[in-house]
Design a protein around this motif. Structure first.
Motif, short mmCIF file in Angstrom:
data_model
loop_
_atom_site.label_atom_id
_atom_site.label_comp_id
_atom_site.label_asym_id
_atom_site.label_seq_id
_atom_site.Cartn_x
_atom_site.Cartn_y
_atom_site.Cartn_z
N ASP A 92 6.38 10.17 7.68
CA ASP A 92 6.62 9.64 8.82
C ASP A 92 6.42 8.10 8.75
OD1 ASP A 92 7.30 11.99 10.07
OD2 ASP A 92 5.54 12.21 10.92
N PHE A 93 7.21 7.29 9.09
CA PHE A 93 6.88 5.88 9.17
C PHE A 93 7.03 5.22 10.70
CE2 PHE A 93 8.41 6.67 4.81
CZ PHE A 93 7.71 5.92 4.15
N TYR A 94 6.10 4.17 10.83
CA TYR A 94 6.30 3.56 12.21
C TYR A 94 7.62 3.15 12.40
CZ TYR A 94 1.26 2.93 11.87
OH TYR A 94 -0.24 3.11 11.80
N THR A 95 8.00 3.25 13.65
CA THR A 95 9.03 2.39 14.23
C THR A 95 8.74 1.13 14.38
OG1 THR A 95 8.85 2.69 16.51
CG2 THR A 95 10.13 4.48 15.27
N PRO A 96 9.71 0.31 14.41
CA PRO A 96 9.48 -1.20 14.61
C PRO A 96 8.58 -1.77 15.89
CG PRO A 96 11.75 -1.33 13.82
CD PRO A 96 11.20 0.30 13.96
N ASP A 97 9.19 -0.81 16.86
CA ASP A 97 8.31 -1.10 18.16
C ASP A 97 6.95 -0.48 18.20
OD1 ASP A 97 10.51 -2.14 19.82
OD2 ASP A 97 11.09 -0.17 20.19
N GLU A 98 6.45 0.47 17.42
CA GLU A 98 5.33 0.88 17.01
C GLU A 98 4.38 0.07 16.36
OE1 GLU A 98 5.82 5.60 17.04
OE2 GLU A 98 6.36 4.56 15.39
N LEU A 99 5.20 -0.77 15.33
CA LEU A 99 4.26 -1.55 14.35
C LEU A 99 4.20 -2.88 14.93
CD1 LEU A 99 3.03 -1.10 11.42
CD2 LEU A 99 5.09 -2.05 10.56
N LEU A 100 5.08 -3.78 15.29
CA LEU A 100 5.20 -4.97 15.39
C LEU A 100 4.99 -5.22 17.04
CD1 LEU A 100 8.47 -5.59 13.33
CD2 LEU A 100 5.99 -5.74 12.65
N ILE A 154 3.63 -7.05 7.07
CA ILE A 154 4.18 -5.75 7.30
C ILE A 154 3.85 -4.75 6.37
CG2 ILE A 154 6.42 -4.31 7.65
CD1 ILE A 154 7.78 -6.82 8.57
N ALA A 155 3.72 -4.92 5.10
CA ALA A 155 3.30 -4.18 4.18
C ALA A 155 1.74 -3.53 4.45
CB ALA A 155 3.33 -4.48 2.72
N ARG A 156 0.76 -4.39 4.72
CA ARG A 156 -0.57 -3.94 5.09
C ARG A 156 -0.44 -3.10 6.40
NH1 ARG A 156 -0.67 -8.87 2.81
NH2 ARG A 156 -2.36 -9.44 1.44
N MET A 157 0.33 -3.58 7.63
CA MET A 157 0.39 -2.96 8.84
C MET A 157 0.81 -1.55 8.56
SD MET A 157 1.56 -6.12 10.99
CE MET A 157 1.90 -5.35 12.39
N LEU A 158 1.89 -1.15 7.72
CA LEU A 158 2.20 0.27 7.34
C LEU A 158 1.43 1.11 7.01
CD1 LEU A 158 5.93 -0.70 6.00
CD2 LEU A 158 5.50 0.58 8.13
N GLN A 159 0.32 0.42 6.41
CA GLN A 159 -0.59 1.21 5.70
C GLN A 159 -2.01 1.30 6.67
OE1 GLN A 159 -0.75 3.22 2.93
NE2 GLN A 159 1.62 2.62 3.07
N GLY A 160 -1.87 0.74 8.04
CA GLY A 160 -2.94 0.75 9.02
C GLY A 160 -3.89 -0.31 8.85
N LEU A 161 -3.82 -1.41 8.01
CA LEU A 161 -4.69 -2.69 7.82
C LEU A 161 -4.07 -3.64 8.78
CD1 LEU A 161 -4.42 -2.70 3.85
CD2 LEU A 161 -6.29 -1.56 5.12
N GLU A 162 -5.13 -4.73 8.72
CA GLU A 162 -4.76 -5.76 9.51
C GLU A 162 -3.77 -6.70 8.61
OE1 GLU A 162 -5.65 -6.47 12.55
OE2 GLU A 162 -6.65 -4.70 12.89
N PRO A 163 -2.90 -7.33 9.36
CA PRO A 163 -1.89 -8.23 8.61
C PRO A 163 -2.77 -9.23 7.50
CG PRO A 163 -1.40 -8.21 11.02
CD PRO A 163 -2.65 -7.47 10.93
N GLU A 164 -3.84 -9.90 8.15
CA GLU A 164 -4.51 -10.77 6.99
C GLU A 164 -5.40 -10.12 6.32
OE1 GLU A 164 -6.43 -9.88 10.70
OE2 GLU A 164 -4.70 -11.01 10.74
#
Length: 95
Positions: free
Chosen positions: A15-23, A34-44
């Motif tokens: 399963d992957f986040y939808t754009p609405d769930e992620l951004l 985005i790559a970091r956020m897909l792994q549950g990390l903070e963007p920075e």
């Protein structure tokens, strides 16, 4: 080389986040963020280059598969990445 499913202790849904769930609606993000956020990390979040390369292997197809729901902005400089965000209402001049 393929491996038998039985070789793995646990299997997980793909399963992957939808754009609405992620951004966040009013924010724009680089593909690195985005790559970091897909792994549950903070963007920075600080990660090493090798890990970042692996995460990008997941993020680029995610952006491509969700392109209908995203907008893109020119990078601030030629050496910077572009920015992606949720497509909403009047984001595009031709909508």
């Amino acid at each position: 080389m393929p491996r038998a499913k039985a070789d793995f202790g646990t299997l997980h849904p793909c399963d992957f986040y939808t754009p609405d769930e992620l951004l966040e609606e009013e924010q724009m993000y680089t593909v690195y963020e985005i790559a970091r956020m897909l792994q549950g990390l903070e963007p920075e979040a600080e990660i090493d280059e090798e890990t970042e390369a692996v995460l990008l292997d997941w993020a680029v197809p995610w952006v491509m598969n969700n392109s209908a729901e995203l907008v893109v902005a020119e990078p601030p400089a030629d050496t910077d990445p572009g920015y992606y965000g949720l497509k909403r209402g009047t984001d595009l001049a031709d909508d």
